[in-house]
Motif scaffolding. Structure first.
Motif, PDB file in Angstrom:
ATOM      1  N   THR A 212       0.840  -1.195   0.000  1.00 34.08           N
ATOM      2  CA  THR A 212       0.000   0.000   0.000  1.00 34.08           C
ATOM      3  C   THR A 212       0.876   1.247   0.000  1.00 34.08           C
ATOM      4  O   THR A 212       1.857   1.326   0.746  1.00 34.08           O
ATOM      5  CB  THR A 212      -0.925   0.013   1.231  1.00 34.08           C
ATOM      6  OG1 THR A 212      -1.700  -1.192   1.249  1.00 34.08           O
ATOM      7  CG2 THR A 212      -1.857   1.202   1.192  1.00 34.08           C
ATOM      8  N   VAL A 213       0.527   2.211  -0.821  1.00 34.12           N
ATOM      9  CA  VAL A 213       1.340   3.411  -0.987  1.00 34.12           C
ATOM     10  C   VAL A 213       0.520   4.652  -0.637  1.00 34.12           C
ATOM     11  O   VAL A 213      -0.591   4.834  -1.150  1.00 34.12           O
ATOM     12  CB  VAL A 213       1.863   3.520  -2.437  1.00 34.12           C
ATOM     13  CG1 VAL A 213       2.628   4.824  -2.637  1.00 34.12           C
ATOM     14  CG2 VAL A 213       2.748   2.321  -2.772  1.00 34.12           C
ATOM     15  N   PHE A 214       1.066   5.485   0.234  1.00 35.52           N
ATOM     16  CA  PHE A 214       0.470   6.774   0.575  1.00 35.52           C
ATOM     17  C   PHE A 214       1.473   7.855   0.163  1.00 35.52           C
ATOM     18  O   PHE A 214       2.587   7.905   0.697  1.00 35.52           O
ATOM     19  CB  PHE A 214       0.188   6.881   2.074  1.00 35.52           C
ATOM     20  CG  PHE A 214      -0.728   5.816   2.614  1.00 35.52           C
ATOM     21  CD1 PHE A 214      -2.095   5.955   2.527  1.00 35.52           C
ATOM     22  CD2 PHE A 214      -0.210   4.675   3.212  1.00 35.52           C
ATOM     23  CE1 PHE A 214      -2.943   4.971   3.030  1.00 35.52           C
ATOM     24  CE2 PHE A 214      -1.043   3.685   3.716  1.00 35.52           C
ATOM     25  CZ  PHE A 214      -2.416   3.842   3.623  1.00 35.52           C
ATOM     26  N   GLN A 238      -0.671  17.809   0.724  1.00 34.53           N
ATOM     27  CA  GLN A 238      -1.910  17.244   0.210  1.00 34.53           C
ATOM     28  C   GLN A 238      -1.638  15.855  -0.346  1.00 34.53           C
ATOM     29  O   GLN A 238      -0.544  15.590  -0.877  1.00 34.53           O
ATOM     30  CB  GLN A 238      -2.500  18.131  -0.887  1.00 34.53           C
ATOM     31  CG  GLN A 238      -1.614  18.280  -2.114  1.00 34.53           C
ATOM     32  CD  GLN A 238      -2.185  19.240  -3.122  1.00 34.53           C
ATOM     33  OE1 GLN A 238      -2.556  20.351  -2.777  1.00 34.53           O
ATOM     34  NE2 GLN A 238      -2.260  18.810  -4.377  1.00 34.53           N
ATOM     35  N   PRO A 239      -2.609  14.948  -0.230  1.00 35.01           N
ATOM     36  CA  PRO A 239      -2.429  13.615  -0.810  1.00 35.01           C
ATOM     37  C   PRO A 239      -2.256  13.734  -2.320  1.00 35.01           C
ATOM     38  O   PRO A 239      -2.814  14.625  -2.957  1.00 35.01           O
ATOM     39  CB  PRO A 239      -3.735  12.895  -0.451  1.00 35.01           C
ATOM     40  CG  PRO A 239      -4.310  13.673   0.684  1.00 35.01           C
ATOM     41  CD  PRO A 239      -3.897  15.093   0.465  1.00 35.01           C
ATOM     42  N   THR A 240      -1.483  12.841  -2.884  1.00 35.80           N
ATOM     43  CA  THR A 240      -1.254  12.860  -4.324  1.00 35.80           C
ATOM     44  C   THR A 240      -1.144  11.442  -4.845  1.00 35.80           C
ATOM     45  O   THR A 240      -0.953  10.496  -4.065  1.00 35.80           O
ATOM     46  CB  THR A 240       0.019  13.673  -4.663  1.00 35.80           C
ATOM     47  OG1 THR A 240       0.088  13.874  -6.076  1.00 35.80           O
ATOM     48  CG2 THR A 240       1.267  12.951  -4.204  1.00 35.80           C
ATOM     49  N   GLU A 241      -1.249  11.295  -6.148  1.00 38.15           N
ATOM     50  CA  GLU A 241      -1.106   9.991  -6.788  1.00 38.15           C
ATOM     51  C   GLU A 241       0.238   9.934  -7.502  1.00 38.15           C
ATOM     52  O   GLU A 241       0.676  10.909  -8.105  1.00 38.15           O
ATOM     53  CB  GLU A 241      -2.235   9.756  -7.792  1.00 38.15           C
ATOM     54  CG  GLU A 241      -3.611   9.641  -7.162  1.00 38.15           C
ATOM     55  CD  GLU A 241      -3.776   8.379  -6.339  1.00 38.15           C
ATOM     56  OE1 GLU A 241      -3.129   7.353  -6.682  1.00 38.15           O
ATOM     57  OE2 GLU A 241      -4.543   8.405  -5.366  1.00 38.15           O
ATOM     58  N   LEU A 242       0.881   8.791  -7.456  1.00 36.87           N
ATOM     59  CA  LEU A 242       2.141   8.575  -8.156  1.00 36.87           C
ATOM     60  C   LEU A 242       1.892   7.808  -9.440  1.00 36.87           C
ATOM     61  O   LEU A 242       0.959   6.994  -9.519  1.00 36.87           O
ATOM     62  CB  LEU A 242       3.103   7.776  -7.281  1.00 36.87           C
ATOM     63  CG  LEU A 242       3.588   8.401  -5.978  1.00 36.87           C
ATOM     64  CD1 LEU A 242       4.447   7.385  -5.220  1.00 36.87           C
ATOM     65  CD2 LEU A 242       4.374   9.667  -6.238  1.00 36.87           C
ATOM     66  N   PRO A 243       2.733   8.025 -10.445  1.00 32.43           N
ATOM     67  CA  PRO A 243       2.675   7.130 -11.606  1.00 32.43           C
ATOM     68  C   PRO A 243       2.869   5.688 -11.155  1.00 32.43           C
ATOM     69  O   PRO A 243       3.608   5.417 -10.207  1.00 32.43           O
ATOM     70  CB  PRO A 243       3.847   7.616 -12.474  1.00 32.43           C
ATOM     71  CG  PRO A 243       4.055   9.046 -12.073  1.00 32.43           C
ATOM     72  CD  PRO A 243       3.739   9.094 -10.602  1.00 32.43           C
ATOM     73  N   ILE A 296      -2.455   5.996   7.377  1.00 28.65           N
ATOM     74  CA  ILE A 296      -1.182   5.268   7.427  1.00 28.65           C
ATOM     75  C   ILE A 296      -1.138   4.361   8.650  1.00 28.65           C
ATOM     76  O   ILE A 296      -0.772   3.182   8.562  1.00 28.65           O
ATOM     77  CB  ILE A 296      -0.006   6.253   7.432  1.00 28.65           C
ATOM     78  CG1 ILE A 296      -0.073   7.162   6.205  1.00 28.65           C
ATOM     79  CG2 ILE A 296       1.324   5.496   7.461  1.00 28.65           C
ATOM     80  CD1 ILE A 296       0.898   8.334   6.262  1.00 28.65           C
ATOM     81  N   SER A 297      -1.490   4.913   9.815  1.00 28.56           N
ATOM     82  CA  SER A 297      -1.432   4.116  11.044  1.00 28.56           C
ATOM     83  C   SER A 297      -2.408   2.951  11.010  1.00 28.56           C
ATOM     84  O   SER A 297      -2.125   1.865  11.518  1.00 28.56           O
ATOM     85  CB  SER A 297      -1.697   5.000  12.264  1.00 28.56           C
ATOM     86  OG  SER A 297      -2.983   5.602  12.185  1.00 28.56           O
TER      87      SER A 297
END
Length: 335
Positions: A212-214, A238-243, A296-297
């Protein structure tokens, strides 16, 4: 049963315990601020895995009951006074106690966030950079040297757009080089220094928990956003999306080191290229969770919980991140 090893003065440990309470996951806290005087850990190897008991002030935990472990080692400043130990021996006693506990956690056949072996790469940034590149992530142009002339040539090669920082796992503030710093380059003869080309763009902090990636995008004019206030700047998260390929490389990197949870520092340049600076095996995720609401926690709690635990679906658990009253300090006070 989840075993938490850490001190409640540490905001990350405090948040994780609060999250376990919120989710209703059973756990025991081995408070390192009072270890070893208030806790007893005893084990032996009668087979391939250790057997033994952990005794707390009012509880006993069989090692075979543990489904996963979260550990955040603490320094002397986070430990209660040892009244019966001579001052000159305090550091040795605490180091021996935590090292012994670490030896046990190395061999427990359960997920441990994180074992010492997986954390060792953080003590050598050059070695860690090789692992980063092998995982498929790019790294900035870098020079590690104790040669003043080599440092000067690197500075000129990159038109003065250079930062410098430490090589070891000891925290340092990342700083931009200025022309005045050229007068101090003779000092690198006494201590190798890491120089890197300064990359424009946004910092991105990635937390991986298993697969899982945050990802958190940080907007800040500060070179080191962790110390934005000290540099007269601000930072917004801010949350973001990665390629997909970048996210997959982050997961590969953490898995290669055996890290259940990891904090990976990236930079996204204006042209959309991603570069990785380092991977932190003991990330201060509380600050990022507080500012973005990313669970995350909760994801970490689920990773350490027994698969036979009662309750709802794991995806439901990740959605149940209720407001927990924990004050998160700035990231410069966390790892």
């Amino acid at each position: 049963m989840i075993l938490v090893c850490g001190g409640l003065a540490d905001v990350v440990t405090e948040l994780f315990c609060a999250r376990l309470e919120d989710l209703g996951y059973p756990y025991r806290l081995l408070d390192l601020g009072f270890y070893p005087e208030r806790f007893q850990v005893s084990w032996s190897w009668d087979g391939p895995t250790p057997t033994g008991l952990i005794h707390g002030p009012d509880w006993t935990l069989d090692l075979q009951q543990i489904s996963g472990v979260f550990v955040r080692y603490i320094g002397r400043d986070g430990h209660a006074p040892l009244a019966q130990v001579p001052e000159l021996l305090v550091d040795a006693v605490l180091a021996e106690a935590q090292s012994g506990l670490g030896a046990l956690l190395e061999t427990l056949p359960v997920p441990v966030a994180n074992r010492m072996t997986g954390s060792m790469s953080n003590h050598s940034k050059p070695y860690q950079a090789l692992l980063i590149r092998d995982s498929g992530l790019g790294t900035p142009p870098t020079l590690i040297t104790s040669d003043p002339e080599a440092a000067r040539a690197f500075y000129e090669q990159h038109q003065g757009q250079v930062i410098f920082k430490s090589l070891s796992g000891v925290r340092s503030i990342v700083r931009r080089m200025h022309a005045g710093d050229l007068l101090r380059l003779h000092l690198v003869r006494d201590c190798p220094v890491q120089f890197q080309a300064y990359l424009p763009g946004d910092n991105i902090r990635v937390h991986t928990v298993g697969e899982t990636v945050f990802a958190t995008r940080i907007h800040s004019a500060a070179v080191d956003y962790r110390y934005a206030r000290q540099q007269g700047a601000t930072s917004e998260m801010q949350p973001t999306e990665l390629p997909a390929e970048v996210a997959a490389a982050c997961v590969r990197l953490a898995a290669r080191l055996g890290l259940v949870i990891a904090g990976i520092d990236l930079k996204c340049t204006p042209d959309g290229a991603y570069y990785c600076f380092e991977i932190n095996p003991s990330p201060g995720f509380a600050y990022y969770e507080q500012h973005t609401g990313q669970p995350i926690s909760a994801a970490l709690a689920d990773a350490l919980r027994s698969t036979s635990a009662q309750g709802g679906d794991a995806r439901d658990d990740l959605a149940r991140v209720a407001a927990v009253s924990v004050s998160a300090s700035a990231p410069d006070q966390q790892r």
